[in-house]
Design a protein around this motif. Structure first.
Motif, PDB file in Angstrom:
ATOM      1  N   GLY A  73     -15.721  49.654  -8.469  1.00  0.00           N
ATOM      2  CA  GLY A  73     -15.574  48.911 -10.145  1.00  0.00           C
ATOM      3  C   GLY A  73     -16.906  50.614 -10.369  1.00  0.00           C
ATOM      4  O   GLY A  73     -17.168  50.587 -12.051  1.00  0.00           O
ATOM      5  N   SER A  74     -18.192  50.096 -10.510  1.00  0.00           N
ATOM      6  CA  SER A  74     -19.684  50.130 -10.956  1.00  0.00           C
ATOM      7  C   SER A  74     -19.373  52.179 -11.380  1.00  0.00           C
ATOM      8  O   SER A  74     -19.957  52.462 -11.602  1.00  0.00           O
ATOM      9  CB  SER A  74     -20.912  49.915  -9.844  1.00  0.00           C
ATOM     10  N   LEU A  75     -19.088  52.604  -9.680  1.00  0.00           N
ATOM     11  CA  LEU A  75     -18.704  53.699  -9.876  1.00  0.00           C
ATOM     12  C   LEU A  75     -17.628  54.498 -10.585  1.00  0.00           C
ATOM     13  O   LEU A  75     -18.124  54.974 -11.149  1.00  0.00           O
ATOM     14  CB  LEU A  75     -18.148  54.320  -8.588  1.00  0.00           C
ATOM     15  N   LEU A  76     -16.299  53.850 -10.619  1.00  0.00           N
ATOM     16  CA  LEU A  76     -15.584  54.058 -11.774  1.00  0.00           C
ATOM     17  C   LEU A  76     -15.859  53.801 -13.387  1.00  0.00           C
ATOM     18  O   LEU A  76     -15.815  54.379 -13.923  1.00  0.00           O
ATOM     19  CB  LEU A  76     -14.345  52.604 -11.031  1.00  0.00           C
ATOM     20  N   ASN A  77     -16.646  52.590 -13.152  1.00  0.00           N
ATOM     21  CA  ASN A  77     -17.369  52.641 -15.219  1.00  0.00           C
ATOM     22  C   ASN A  77     -18.233  53.683 -15.358  1.00  0.00           C
ATOM     23  O   ASN A  77     -17.827  54.532 -16.146  1.00  0.00           O
ATOM     24  CB  ASN A  77     -17.949  51.610 -14.893  1.00  0.00           C
ATOM     25  N   LEU A  78     -19.229  53.865 -14.083  1.00  0.00           N
ATOM     26  CA  LEU A  78     -19.362  55.661 -14.526  1.00  0.00           C
ATOM     27  C   LEU A  78     -19.076  56.877 -14.887  1.00  0.00           C
ATOM     28  O   LEU A  78     -19.179  57.640 -16.009  1.00  0.00           O
ATOM     29  CB  LEU A  78     -20.424  55.906 -13.173  1.00  0.00           C
ATOM     30  N   LEU A  79     -18.141  56.740 -14.680  1.00  0.00           N
ATOM     31  CA  LEU A  79     -16.785  58.162 -14.073  1.00  0.00           C
ATOM     32  C   LEU A  79     -16.178  57.355 -15.625  1.00  0.00           C
ATOM     33  O   LEU A  79     -16.510  58.844 -16.582  1.00  0.00           O
ATOM     34  CB  LEU A  79     -16.362  57.981 -13.340  1.00  0.00           C
ATOM     35  N   ILE A  80     -15.600  57.053 -16.437  1.00  0.00           N
ATOM     36  CA  ILE A  80     -15.410  56.562 -17.661  1.00  0.00           C
ATOM     37  C   ILE A  80     -16.447  56.347 -18.111  1.00  0.00           C
ATOM     38  O   ILE A  80     -16.018  57.309 -19.272  1.00  0.00           O
ATOM     39  CB  ILE A  80     -14.479  55.079 -17.841  1.00  0.00           C
ATOM     40  N   LEU A  81     -17.406  56.180 -18.013  1.00  0.00           N
ATOM     41  CA  LEU A  81     -18.406  56.840 -19.098  1.00  0.00           C
ATOM     42  C   LEU A  81     -18.759  57.997 -19.613  1.00  0.00           C
ATOM     43  O   LEU A  81     -18.591  58.240 -20.458  1.00  0.00           O
ATOM     44  CB  LEU A  81     -19.712  55.850 -18.691  1.00  0.00           C
ATOM     45  N   ASN A  82     -19.290  58.785 -18.512  1.00  0.00           N
ATOM     46  CA  ASN A  82     -19.266  60.307 -18.312  1.00  0.00           C
ATOM     47  C   ASN A  82     -17.994  60.354 -19.205  1.00  0.00           C
ATOM     48  O   ASN A  82     -18.409  61.798 -20.461  1.00  0.00           O
ATOM     49  CB  ASN A  82     -19.636  60.910 -17.113  1.00  0.00           C
ATOM     50  N   LEU A  83     -16.985  60.435 -18.606  1.00  0.00           N
ATOM     51  CA  LEU A  83     -15.548  60.993 -19.103  1.00  0.00           C
ATOM     52  C   LEU A  83     -15.740  60.586 -20.826  1.00  0.00           C
ATOM     53  O   LEU A  83     -15.026  61.816 -22.021  1.00  0.00           O
ATOM     54  CB  LEU A  83     -14.349  60.855 -18.993  1.00  0.00           C
ATOM     55  N   THR A  84     -15.866  59.495 -20.845  1.00  0.00           N
ATOM     56  CA  THR A  84     -15.433  59.456 -22.920  1.00  0.00           C
ATOM     57  C   THR A  84     -16.494  60.050 -23.591  1.00  0.00           C
ATOM     58  O   THR A  84     -16.419  60.562 -24.612  1.00  0.00           O
ATOM     59  CB  THR A  84     -15.452  57.780 -22.665  1.00  0.00           C
ATOM     60  N   ILE A  85     -18.251  59.789 -23.097  1.00  0.00           N
ATOM     61  CA  ILE A  85     -18.784  60.351 -23.913  1.00  0.00           C
ATOM     62  C   ILE A  85     -18.706  62.035 -24.199  1.00  0.00           C
ATOM     63  O   ILE A  85     -19.443  62.776 -24.840  1.00  0.00           O
ATOM     64  CB  ILE A  85     -20.947  59.898 -23.264  1.00  0.00           C
ATOM     65  N   ASN A  86     -18.663  63.070 -22.915  1.00  0.00           N
ATOM     66  CA  ASN A  86     -18.036  64.679 -22.990  1.00  0.00           C
ATOM     67  C   ASN A  86     -17.591  64.982 -23.507  1.00  0.00           C
ATOM     68  O   ASN A  86     -16.994  65.495 -24.077  1.00  0.00           O
ATOM     69  CB  ASN A  86     -17.973  64.638 -20.952  1.00  0.00           C
ATOM     70  N   HIS A  87     -16.133  63.943 -23.643  1.00  0.00           N
ATOM     71  CA  HIS A  87     -15.029  64.395 -24.631  1.00  0.00           C
ATOM     72  C   HIS A  87     -15.243  63.695 -25.827  1.00  0.00           C
ATOM     73  O   HIS A  87     -14.584  63.784 -26.921  1.00  0.00           O
ATOM     74  CB  HIS A  87     -13.963  63.732 -23.767  1.00  0.00           C
ATOM     75  N   GLY A  88     -16.300  63.598 -26.239  1.00  0.00           N
ATOM     76  CA  GLY A  88     -17.242  62.623 -27.996  1.00  0.00           C
ATOM     77  C   GLY A  88     -16.599  61.318 -28.327  1.00  0.00           C
ATOM     78  O   GLY A  88     -16.545  61.362 -29.385  1.00  0.00           O
ATOM     79  N   MET A  89     -16.068  60.838 -27.195  1.00  0.00           N
ATOM     80  CA  MET A  89     -16.112  59.591 -28.007  1.00  0.00           C
ATOM     81  C   MET A  89     -17.524  58.252 -28.299  1.00  0.00           C
ATOM     82  O   MET A  89     -17.936  58.679 -27.458  1.00  0.00           O
ATOM     83  CB  MET A  89     -15.464  58.698 -26.957  1.00  0.00           C
ATOM     84  N   SER A  90     -16.902  57.295 -28.550  1.00  0.00           N
ATOM     85  CA  SER A  90     -18.087  56.742 -29.180  1.00  0.00           C
ATOM     86  C   SER A  90     -17.831  55.086 -28.041  1.00  0.00           C
ATOM     87  O   SER A  90     -17.571  54.403 -27.286  1.00  0.00           O
ATOM     88  CB  SER A  90     -18.026  56.005 -30.512  1.00  0.00           C
ATOM     89  N   GLN A  91     -19.988  54.476 -28.305  1.00  0.00           N
ATOM     90  CA  GLN A  91     -19.654  53.509 -27.862  1.00  0.00           C
ATOM     91  C   GLN A  91     -18.493  52.562 -28.267  1.00  0.00           C
ATOM     92  O   GLN A  91     -18.176  51.875 -27.099  1.00  0.00           O
ATOM     93  CB  GLN A  91     -20.803  52.964 -27.985  1.00  0.00           C
ATOM     94  N   GLN A  92     -17.738  52.516 -28.510  1.00  0.00           N
ATOM     95  CA  GLN A  92     -17.140  51.391 -29.176  1.00  0.00           C
ATOM     96  C   GLN A  92     -15.434  51.654 -28.022  1.00  0.00           C
ATOM     97  O   GLN A  92     -15.068  51.044 -27.887  1.00  0.00           O
ATOM     98  CB  GLN A  92     -16.556  52.012 -30.620  1.00  0.00           C
ATOM     99  N   HIS A  93     -15.008  53.342 -27.807  1.00  0.00           N
ATOM    100  CA  HIS A  93     -14.041  53.308 -26.981  1.00  0.00           C
ATOM    101  C   HIS A  93     -14.666  52.608 -25.645  1.00  0.00           C
ATOM    102  O   HIS A  93     -13.780  52.159 -25.074  1.00  0.00           O
ATOM    103  CB  HIS A  93     -14.067  55.103 -26.777  1.00  0.00           C
ATOM    104  N   VAL A  94     -15.951  52.762 -25.129  1.00  0.00           N
ATOM    105  CA  VAL A  94     -16.151  52.324 -24.057  1.00  0.00           C
ATOM    106  C   VAL A  94     -16.568  50.768 -24.111  1.00  0.00           C
ATOM    107  O   VAL A  94     -16.078  50.725 -22.458  1.00  0.00           O
ATOM    108  CB  VAL A  94     -17.616  52.947 -23.849  1.00  0.00           C
ATOM    109  N   GLN A  95     -16.821  50.074 -24.657  1.00  0.00           N
ATOM    110  CA  GLN A  95     -16.642  48.737 -24.822  1.00  0.00           C
ATOM    111  C   GLN A  95     -14.875  48.413 -24.961  1.00  0.00           C
ATOM    112  O   GLN A  95     -14.419  47.510 -24.068  1.00  0.00           O
ATOM    113  CB  GLN A  95     -17.288  48.119 -26.178  1.00  0.00           C
ATOM    114  N   TRP A  96     -14.157  49.355 -24.852  1.00  0.00           N
ATOM    115  CA  TRP A  96     -13.072  48.683 -25.340  1.00  0.00           C
ATOM    116  C   TRP A  96     -12.104  49.341 -24.253  1.00  0.00           C
ATOM    117  O   TRP A  96     -11.768  48.298 -23.278  1.00  0.00           O
ATOM    118  CB  TRP A  96     -12.049  49.062 -26.443  1.00  0.00           C
ATOM    119  N   ILE A  97     -12.944  50.439 -23.226  1.00  0.00           N
ATOM    120  CA  ILE A  97     -11.557  50.805 -21.721  1.00  0.00           C
ATOM    121  C   ILE A  97     -12.570  49.594 -21.176  1.00  0.00           C
ATOM    122  O   ILE A  97     -11.599  49.021 -20.446  1.00  0.00           O
ATOM    123  CB  ILE A  97     -12.656  51.325 -21.719  1.00  0.00           C
TER     124      ILE A  97
END
Length: 169
Positions: free
Chosen positions: A103-127
């Protein structure tokens, strides 16, 4: 210095939460405790973004988030034993605990993908909150079936460390 104090207080809250959530799990049962824990956790993730509470509000949110993290580590060992018995409890919990690593590795992957695609912290928190809601639904419908391998070999229930004590959920 302030962030170090927040981290220290959150660690103390994490340690205390294991005792408190363990008591809640013993009193209310695993399902109720885990569903409540995950609902609070998801709510904190969502509300934290929309709250402008300053540095003390941030400190309270971090403390509460760490309080929830400790709760899951308190409730999961008992659920593992109820699901698989006590014969190989440490090995079984080790495998269940591996889910936290995944789960931690998946979280890291999602965080990197969202940031690299210009998504905000809000998107990460909702995910992250949506993952917690999925966990809540999974906990709500989870059924303890006990350890079938003990009864299959012909031993009596309760032998080899499996408890046949009735539970509330």
């Amino acid at each position: 210095m302030f962030l170090a104090a927040i981290g220290s207080a959150a660690s103390i809250g994490n340690a205390l939460s294991r005792i408190i959530w363990g008591g809640i799990g013993d009193k209310l049962g695993f399902k109720t405790a885990m569903c409540t824990l995950q609902a609070i956790f998801a709510m904190l993730y969502i509300v934290m973004y929309y709250t402008q509470a300053g540095k003390w509000g941030y400190a309270i949110f971090v403390f509460c988030l760490f309080f929830c993290v400790g709760g899951s580590f308190s409730l999961l060992p008992a659920a593992t034993i109820r699901s698989f018995g006590t014969l190989h409890a440490t090995a079984n919990y080790g495998l269940v605990f591996t889910a936290a690593v995944v789960g931690s590795l998946l979280n890291l992957l999602i965080l990197n993908l969202t940031i690299n695609h210009g998504m905000s912290q809000q998107h990460v928190q909702w995910i992250v909150a949506s993952f917690l809601v999925v966990g809540l639904i999974n906990s709500a419908f989870f059924k303890f079936r006990g350890c079938p391998c003990v009864n299959r070999r012909g031993e009596r229930s309760g032998e080899y460390g499996y408890s046949s004590v009735p539970y509330s959920d």
